[in-house]
Structure formats: C-alpha cells, structure tokens
Scaffold this motif. Structure first.
Motif, short mmCIF file in Angstrom:
data_model
loop_
_atom_site.label_atom_id
_atom_site.label_comp_id
_atom_site.label_asym_id
_atom_site.label_seq_id
_atom_site.Cartn_x
_atom_site.Cartn_y
_atom_site.Cartn_z
N ASP A 34 -2.43 9.71 1.76
CA ASP A 34 -3.71 10.30 1.38
C ASP A 34 -4.80 10.12 2.44
OD1 ASP A 34 -3.83 7.57 0.98
OD2 ASP A 34 -5.06 7.71 -0.82
N GLU A 35 -4.49 9.39 3.52
CA GLU A 35 -5.47 9.15 4.59
C GLU A 35 -5.18 9.95 5.86
OE1 GLU A 35 -6.47 4.48 4.05
OE2 GLU A 35 -4.37 4.97 4.46
N GLU A 46 0.82 -1.21 0.00
CA GLU A 46 0.00 0.00 0.00
C GLU A 46 0.85 1.26 0.00
OE1 GLU A 46 -0.06 -2.12 2.76
OE2 GLU A 46 -1.67 -3.42 2.11
N GLY A 47 2.18 1.11 -0.02
CA GLY A 47 3.08 2.26 0.09
C GLY A 47 3.49 2.49 1.53
N VAL A 48 3.97 3.68 1.82
CA VAL A 48 4.40 4.03 3.18
C VAL A 48 3.17 4.38 4.02
CG1 VAL A 48 5.78 5.60 4.58
CG2 VAL A 48 6.63 4.85 2.36
N GLN A 49 3.12 3.81 5.24
CA GLN A 49 2.03 4.10 6.17
C GLN A 49 2.61 4.47 7.52
OE1 GLN A 49 0.01 0.24 5.74
NE2 GLN A 49 -1.74 1.34 4.88
N LYS A 89 4.22 14.00 6.75
CA LYS A 89 4.00 13.84 5.31
C LYS A 89 5.32 13.92 4.54
CE LYS A 89 -0.71 15.64 5.45
NZ LYS A 89 -1.62 16.74 5.13
N LYS A 90 6.16 14.88 4.90
CA LYS A 90 7.46 15.05 4.25
C LYS A 90 8.31 13.79 4.44
CE LYS A 90 11.37 18.21 4.06
NZ LYS A 90 12.01 19.39 4.65
N GLU A 91 8.29 13.25 5.66
CA GLU A 91 9.07 12.03 5.95
C GLU A 91 8.53 10.85 5.14
OE1 GLU A 91 12.04 9.68 7.99
OE2 GLU A 91 11.82 11.80 7.49
#
Length: 139
Positions: A114-115, A21-24, A133-135
């Motif tokens: 995006d969540e 799902e990408g980075v969470q 978000k930047k990280e």
C-alpha cells in the motif's frame, strides 16, 4: 525505441522481505544527476561478458555492501530517457547478508504494497511496478 539513442543495459533488484508488516520491497533514492531525489530499484550496468544476474550480485555488493540471492526475473523494461535508451531487467531477490548500507544513494525505504505509490519512481521503475505488486501478493 529511439534507434538514435545509446542503449544502456542494467539489472535491478526488487529485494523482498516478509515480516510483521507483511511483504515489503527495498527502494533507493538517487542522490545525484538529473534524476536526483527520484526512487528506483537498486542495481546497475551489465558489463561486457557478464550475465544480468551476476551483474546484479556485483552491483548490490558495490552499492549496498550486501549479498543477494537472485530468485527469478520479473521482466524486462525498455524505456527511452532523453539521453539514452534503458533496457532494464528486474529480478526478485532476497537478502543473504549485509545491512544494505547506502554507499551511492541518499535514502532508502522498505515499502509495503500500500506504500508503493507513495514515492516518486523513475519512469522505467514505475513502468514495472505492476509486476512488483503481483510478486508481493504471491509471496
């Protein structure tokens, strides 16, 4: 900063994971007190003589029965709540071991980029979301 308020110093963990799902990032929901049902990054108070990273490792073990690796500071947030002044340092962390068991929180979520704005963050945690978000974009 309101000088008449008691200052509480805390460390908080932005625990990141990378998957399909990408980075969470891991978020927890408070289950008690005046901020019940609001979302936050897990962590807690720094005790006398304790460093912020050591406090964070201890707090995550106590609250989530898990071990984290503290990677780096994402910054310090100073926030006046009605009852106290919060000085919170947020750290980028990764999970070493454990299943992130909720011993003090009522719920948790892994949130993708995006969540992040889909939950009701505590004011100080919301203040530092830009750095989170930047990280996430750099991982």
């Amino acid at each position: 900063m309101n000088e008449s308020l008691k200052t509480i110093k805390v460390s908080a963990a932005a625990i990141f994971r990378k998957g399909q799902e990408g980075v969470q990032v891991f978020a927890t929901q408070r289950g008690y007190g005046p901020w019940k049902d609001w979302w936050e990054f897990p962590g807690g108070k720094i005790e006398e003589g304790e460093g912020p990273d050591a406090a964070l490792v201890r707090e995550i073990q106590e609250e989530l029965e898990s071990q984290v690796l503290v990677n780096k500071s994402l910054g310090l947030v100073e926030w006046d709540y009605p009852e106290f002044h919060l000085s919170m340092e947020l750290f980028s962390c990764s999970l070493r071991s454990g299943g992130l068991c909720l011993l003090e929180h009522e719920d948790s979520k892994w949130l993708g980029l995006d969540e992040l704005d889909s939950v009701k963050w505590l004011p100080a945690d919301k203040e530092i979301l830009g750095r989170v978000k930047k990280e996430m974009l750099s991982l």
